[in-house]
Design a protein around this motif. Structure first.
Motif, PDB file in Angstrom:
ATOM      1  N   ASN A  30       0.830  -1.208   0.000  1.00 31.78           N
ATOM      2  CA  ASN A  30       0.000   0.000   0.000  1.00 31.78           C
ATOM      3  C   ASN A  30       0.863   1.256   0.000  1.00 31.78           C
ATOM      4  O   ASN A  30       1.703   1.438   0.873  1.00 31.78           O
ATOM      5  CB  ASN A  30      -0.916   0.034   1.218  1.00 31.78           C
ATOM      6  CG  ASN A  30      -1.989  -1.022   1.162  1.00 31.78           C
ATOM      7  OD1 ASN A  30      -2.271  -1.574   0.098  1.00 31.78           O
ATOM      8  ND2 ASN A  30      -2.578  -1.322   2.294  1.00 31.78           N
ATOM      9  N   SER A  31       0.685   2.077  -1.002  1.00 35.21           N
ATOM     10  CA  SER A  31       1.344   3.382  -1.120  1.00 35.21           C
ATOM     11  C   SER A  31       2.862   3.311  -1.271  1.00 35.21           C
ATOM     12  O   SER A  31       3.537   4.310  -1.054  1.00 35.21           O
ATOM     13  CB  SER A  31       0.987   4.277   0.071  1.00 35.21           C
ATOM     14  OG  SER A  31      -0.402   4.403   0.185  1.00 35.21           O
ATOM     15  N   VAL A  32       3.424   2.170  -1.633  1.00 28.17           N
ATOM     16  CA  VAL A  32       4.864   2.030  -1.809  1.00 28.17           C
ATOM     17  C   VAL A  32       5.153   1.391  -3.171  1.00 28.17           C
ATOM     18  O   VAL A  32       4.617   0.326  -3.487  1.00 28.17           O
ATOM     19  CB  VAL A  32       5.506   1.168  -0.694  1.00 28.17           C
ATOM     20  CG1 VAL A  32       7.007   1.050  -0.898  1.00 28.17           C
ATOM     21  CG2 VAL A  32       5.184   1.728   0.675  1.00 28.17           C
ATOM     22  N   PHE A  33       6.021   2.062  -3.942  1.00 28.77           N
ATOM     23  CA  PHE A  33       6.408   1.594  -5.271  1.00 28.77           C
ATOM     24  C   PHE A  33       7.913   1.656  -5.402  1.00 28.77           C
ATOM     25  O   PHE A  33       8.572   2.444  -4.722  1.00 28.77           O
ATOM     26  CB  PHE A  33       5.777   2.490  -6.350  1.00 28.77           C
ATOM     27  CG  PHE A  33       4.294   2.321  -6.472  1.00 28.77           C
ATOM     28  CD1 PHE A  33       3.763   1.535  -7.467  1.00 28.77           C
ATOM     29  CD2 PHE A  33       3.435   2.936  -5.578  1.00 28.77           C
ATOM     30  CE1 PHE A  33       2.396   1.355  -7.578  1.00 28.77           C
ATOM     31  CE2 PHE A  33       2.068   2.771  -5.680  1.00 28.77           C
ATOM     32  CZ  PHE A  33       1.545   1.981  -6.686  1.00 28.77           C
ATOM     33  N   GLU A  34       8.462   0.841  -6.313  1.00 34.43           N
ATOM     34  CA  GLU A  34       9.895   0.886  -6.576  1.00 34.43           C
ATOM     35  C   GLU A  34      10.157   0.508  -8.019  1.00 34.43           C
ATOM     36  O   GLU A  34       9.290  -0.074  -8.684  1.00 34.43           O
ATOM     37  CB  GLU A  34      10.661  -0.058  -5.648  1.00 34.43           C
ATOM     38  CG  GLU A  34      10.472  -1.522  -5.977  1.00 34.43           C
ATOM     39  CD  GLU A  34      11.383  -2.434  -5.181  1.00 34.43           C
ATOM     40  OE1 GLU A  34      12.272  -1.946  -4.469  1.00 34.43           O
ATOM     41  OE2 GLU A  34      11.199  -3.645  -5.293  1.00 34.43           O
ATOM     42  N   GLY A  35      11.360   0.827  -8.485  1.00 33.42           N
ATOM     43  CA  GLY A  35      11.760   0.393  -9.809  1.00 33.42           C
ATOM     44  C   GLY A  35      12.699   1.362 -10.498  1.00 33.42           C
ATOM     45  O   GLY A  35      13.004   2.437  -9.995  1.00 33.42           O
ATOM     46  N   GLU A  36      13.149   0.929 -11.658  1.00 30.31           N
ATOM     47  CA  GLU A  36      13.994   1.750 -12.524  1.00 30.31           C
ATOM     48  C   GLU A  36      13.098   2.705 -13.300  1.00 30.31           C
ATOM     49  O   GLU A  36      12.062   2.303 -13.830  1.00 30.31           O
ATOM     50  CB  GLU A  36      14.775   0.872 -13.496  1.00 30.31           C
ATOM     51  CG  GLU A  36      15.843   0.015 -12.854  1.00 30.31           C
ATOM     52  CD  GLU A  36      17.032   0.834 -12.366  1.00 30.31           C
ATOM     53  OE1 GLU A  36      17.336   1.897 -12.954  1.00 30.31           O
ATOM     54  OE2 GLU A  36      17.664   0.403 -11.383  1.00 30.31           O
ATOM     55  N   ILE A  37      13.508   3.973 -13.376  1.00 21.40           N
ATOM     56  CA  ILE A  37      12.742   4.985 -14.101  1.00 21.40           C
ATOM     57  C   ILE A  37      13.704   6.095 -14.531  1.00 21.40           C
ATOM     58  O   ILE A  37      14.651   6.415 -13.802  1.00 21.40           O
ATOM     59  CB  ILE A  37      11.592   5.541 -13.212  1.00 21.40           C
ATOM     60  CG1 ILE A  37      10.645   6.421 -14.017  1.00 21.40           C
ATOM     61  CG2 ILE A  37      12.128   6.256 -12.004  1.00 21.40           C
ATOM     62  CD1 ILE A  37       9.372   6.796 -13.270  1.00 21.40           C
ATOM     63  N   SER A  38      13.475   6.649 -15.697  1.00 24.31           N
ATOM     64  CA  SER A  38      14.315   7.759 -16.154  1.00 24.31           C
ATOM     65  C   SER A  38      13.878   9.040 -15.431  1.00 24.31           C
ATOM     66  O   SER A  38      12.759   9.138 -14.927  1.00 24.31           O
ATOM     67  CB  SER A  38      14.185   7.947 -17.662  1.00 24.31           C
ATOM     68  OG  SER A  38      12.893   8.421 -17.989  1.00 24.31           O
ATOM     69  N   GLU A  39      14.765  10.028 -15.422  1.00 26.24           N
ATOM     70  CA  GLU A  39      14.430  11.303 -14.795  1.00 26.24           C
ATOM     71  C   GLU A  39      13.236  11.953 -15.493  1.00 26.24           C
ATOM     72  O   GLU A  39      12.377  12.545 -14.840  1.00 26.24           O
ATOM     73  CB  GLU A  39      15.630  12.241 -14.812  1.00 26.24           C
ATOM     74  CG  GLU A  39      16.703  11.847 -13.826  1.00 26.24           C
ATOM     75  CD  GLU A  39      17.828  12.867 -13.749  1.00 26.24           C
ATOM     76  OE1 GLU A  39      17.536  14.081 -13.730  1.00 26.24           O
ATOM     77  OE2 GLU A  39      18.982  12.432 -13.709  1.00 26.24           O
ATOM     78  N   ALA A  40      13.180  11.828 -16.815  1.00 20.61           N
ATOM     79  CA  ALA A  40      12.074  12.411 -17.580  1.00 20.61           C
ATOM     80  C   ALA A  40      10.741  11.759 -17.207  1.00 20.61           C
ATOM     81  O   ALA A  40       9.743  12.452 -17.020  1.00 20.61           O
ATOM     82  CB  ALA A  40      12.338  12.270 -19.069  1.00 20.61           C
ATOM     83  N   ARG A  41      10.733  10.439 -17.073  1.00 19.71           N
ATOM     84  CA  ARG A  41       9.489   9.742 -16.709  1.00 19.71           C
ATOM     85  C   ARG A  41       9.074  10.059 -15.274  1.00 19.71           C
ATOM     86  O   ARG A  41       7.897  10.164 -14.976  1.00 19.71           O
ATOM     87  CB  ARG A  41       9.635   8.227 -16.904  1.00 19.71           C
ATOM     88  CG  ARG A  41       9.921   7.819 -18.315  1.00 19.71           C
ATOM     89  CD  ARG A  41       8.884   7.079 -19.071  1.00 19.71           C
ATOM     90  NE  ARG A  41       8.202   6.028 -18.359  1.00 19.71           N
ATOM     91  CZ  ARG A  41       6.908   5.763 -18.570  1.00 19.71           C
ATOM     92  NH1 ARG A  41       6.228   6.428 -19.453  1.00 19.71           N
ATOM     93  NH2 ARG A  41       6.313   4.798 -17.900  1.00 19.71           N
ATOM     94  N   LEU A  42      10.044  10.219 -14.377  1.00 19.55           N
ATOM     95  CA  LEU A  42       9.736  10.592 -13.001  1.00 19.55           C
ATOM     96  C   LEU A  42       9.128  11.995 -12.959  1.00 19.55           C
ATOM     97  O   LEU A  42       8.142  12.229 -12.262  1.00 19.55           O
ATOM     98  CB  LEU A  42      10.983  10.523 -12.120  1.00 19.55           C
ATOM     99  CG  LEU A  42      10.784  10.854 -10.641  1.00 19.55           C
ATOM    100  CD1 LEU A  42       9.745   9.951  -9.994  1.00 19.55           C
ATOM    101  CD2 LEU A  42      12.107  10.783  -9.894  1.00 19.55           C
TER     102      LEU A  42
END
Length: 87
Positions: A30-42
């Motif tokens: 609940n309310s917690v996510f993780e992973g690889e993401i580019s700065e633009a997508r963030l």
């Protein structure tokens, strides 16, 4: 970059945030996510949530780094607690 995103949103907005985060990251709990993401997508994720987020009530905490072992903390909106150490 690798991120851990934790949010605390009001009852009426929490569903929107859940759906938004699922498009970008892996749901951990609940309310917690993780992973690889580019700065633009963030930035895209944050700009989208800014359309419904109430910054005086809601908060997002983002731990980010080049790997899971090097993390930086960013808080958007109201900080819930004065915890500045991440293990």
């Amino acid at each position: 970059m690798y991120v851990i995103l934790v949010y605390d949103f009001g009852e009426r907005r929490v569903g929107k945030m859940l759906k938004l985060c699922r498009r970008y990251l892996n749901w951990i709990q609940n309310s917690v996510f993780e992973g690889e993401i580019s700065e633009a997508r963030l930035k895209e994720l944050l700009m989208t949530c800014d359309t419904f987020m109430k910054k005086d009530e809601d908060s997002i905490i983002i731990f980010s780094g080049s790997s899971q072992h090097t993390m930086n903390k960013q808080i958007v909106g109201k900080e819930r607690a004065d915890i500045d150490i991440f293990l």
